[in-house]
Design a protein around this motif. Structure first.
Motif, PDB file in Angstrom:
ATOM      1  N   LEU A  23       0.824  -1.216   0.000  1.00  0.00           N
ATOM      2  CA  LEU A  23       0.000   0.000   0.000  1.00  0.00           C
ATOM      3  C   LEU A  23       0.859   1.268   0.000  1.00  0.00           C
ATOM      4  O   LEU A  23       0.529   2.237  -0.681  1.00  0.00           O
ATOM      5  N   GLY A  24       1.949   1.269   0.744  1.00  0.00           N
ATOM      6  CA  GLY A  24       2.837   2.435   0.759  1.00  0.00           C
ATOM      7  C   GLY A  24       3.440   2.679  -0.616  1.00  0.00           C
ATOM      8  O   GLY A  24       3.504   3.809  -1.101  1.00  0.00           O
ATOM      9  N   ARG A  25       3.850   1.602  -1.267  1.00  0.00           N
ATOM     10  CA  ARG A  25       4.414   1.723  -2.618  1.00  0.00           C
ATOM     11  C   ARG A  25       3.355   2.255  -3.582  1.00  0.00           C
ATOM     12  O   ARG A  25       3.632   3.065  -4.460  1.00  0.00           O
ATOM     13  N   ALA A  26       2.114   1.792  -3.404  1.00  0.00           N
ATOM     14  CA  ALA A  26       1.014   2.276  -4.251  1.00  0.00           C
ATOM     15  C   ALA A  26       0.769   3.761  -4.014  1.00  0.00           C
ATOM     16  O   ALA A  26       0.537   4.519  -4.957  1.00  0.00           O
ATOM     17  N   LEU A  27       0.822   4.200  -2.735  1.00  0.00           N
ATOM     18  CA  LEU A  27       0.660   5.632  -2.428  1.00  0.00           C
ATOM     19  C   LEU A  27       1.775   6.449  -3.073  1.00  0.00           C
ATOM     20  O   LEU A  27       1.528   7.507  -3.642  1.00  0.00           O
ATOM     21  N   PHE A  28       3.007   5.958  -2.977  1.00  0.00           N
ATOM     22  CA  PHE A  28       4.135   6.649  -3.608  1.00  0.00           C
ATOM     23  C   PHE A  28       3.899   6.771  -5.107  1.00  0.00           C
ATOM     24  O   PHE A  28       4.107   7.834  -5.695  1.00  0.00           O
ATOM     25  N   GLY A  29       3.489   5.681  -5.726  1.00  0.00           N
ATOM     26  CA  GLY A  29       3.225   5.695  -7.164  1.00  0.00           C
ATOM     27  C   GLY A  29       2.139   6.686  -7.529  1.00  0.00           C
ATOM     28  O   GLY A  29       2.223   7.383  -8.539  1.00  0.00           O
ATOM     29  N   HIS A  30       1.110   6.773  -6.689  1.00  0.00           N
ATOM     30  CA  HIS A  30       0.017   7.714  -6.942  1.00  0.00           C
ATOM     31  C   HIS A  30       0.493   9.166  -6.823  1.00  0.00           C
ATOM     32  O   HIS A  30       0.138  10.005  -7.652  1.00  0.00           O
ATOM     33  N   VAL A  31       1.306   9.456  -5.818  1.00  0.00           N
ATOM     34  CA  VAL A  31       1.852  10.812  -5.650  1.00  0.00           C
ATOM     35  C   VAL A  31       2.691  11.189  -6.875  1.00  0.00           C
ATOM     36  O   VAL A  31       2.580  12.293  -7.404  1.00  0.00           O
TER      37      VAL A  31
END
Length: 94
Positions: A23-31
């Motif tokens: 989920l953290g990696r997904a948030l980073f990707g979204h940012v």
């Protein structure tokens, strides 16, 4: 007329029960995707969390000039622009 704008975030986090699931990696990707969508020049990560710093480095963030005290930065375009020739949302800070 264009101008330089710095966007600030108070931070992103994943609660302990949901960590280690990407989920953290997904948030980073979204940012990163949002910054590109808004024509940002760079994203700067000011975190002190080892996990976040590791994730930022894995996502392509680097310390400018190799300086170990500089915040991790992801350059989104080869040539940074500012002042009158930059789009309204020229920089994003995560």
């Amino acid at each position: 007329m264009s101008r330089c704008v710095m966007a600030r975030s108070t931070g992103l986090s994943v609660i302990a029960a949901y960590r280690q699931r990407g989920l953290g990696r997904a948030l980073f990707g979204h940012v990163i995707a949002l910054a590109r969508l808004h024509d940002a020049v760079r994203i700067v990560c000011h975190s002190v969390s080892p996990a976040v710093l590791h994730m930022a480095a894995a996502s392509g963030f680097r310390r400018p000039g190799g300086c170990h005290t500089a915040p991790l930065t992801l350059e989104l375009r080869a040539a940074s622009r500012c002042a009158d020739d930059a789009p309204a949302s020229s920089r994003a800070v995560a």
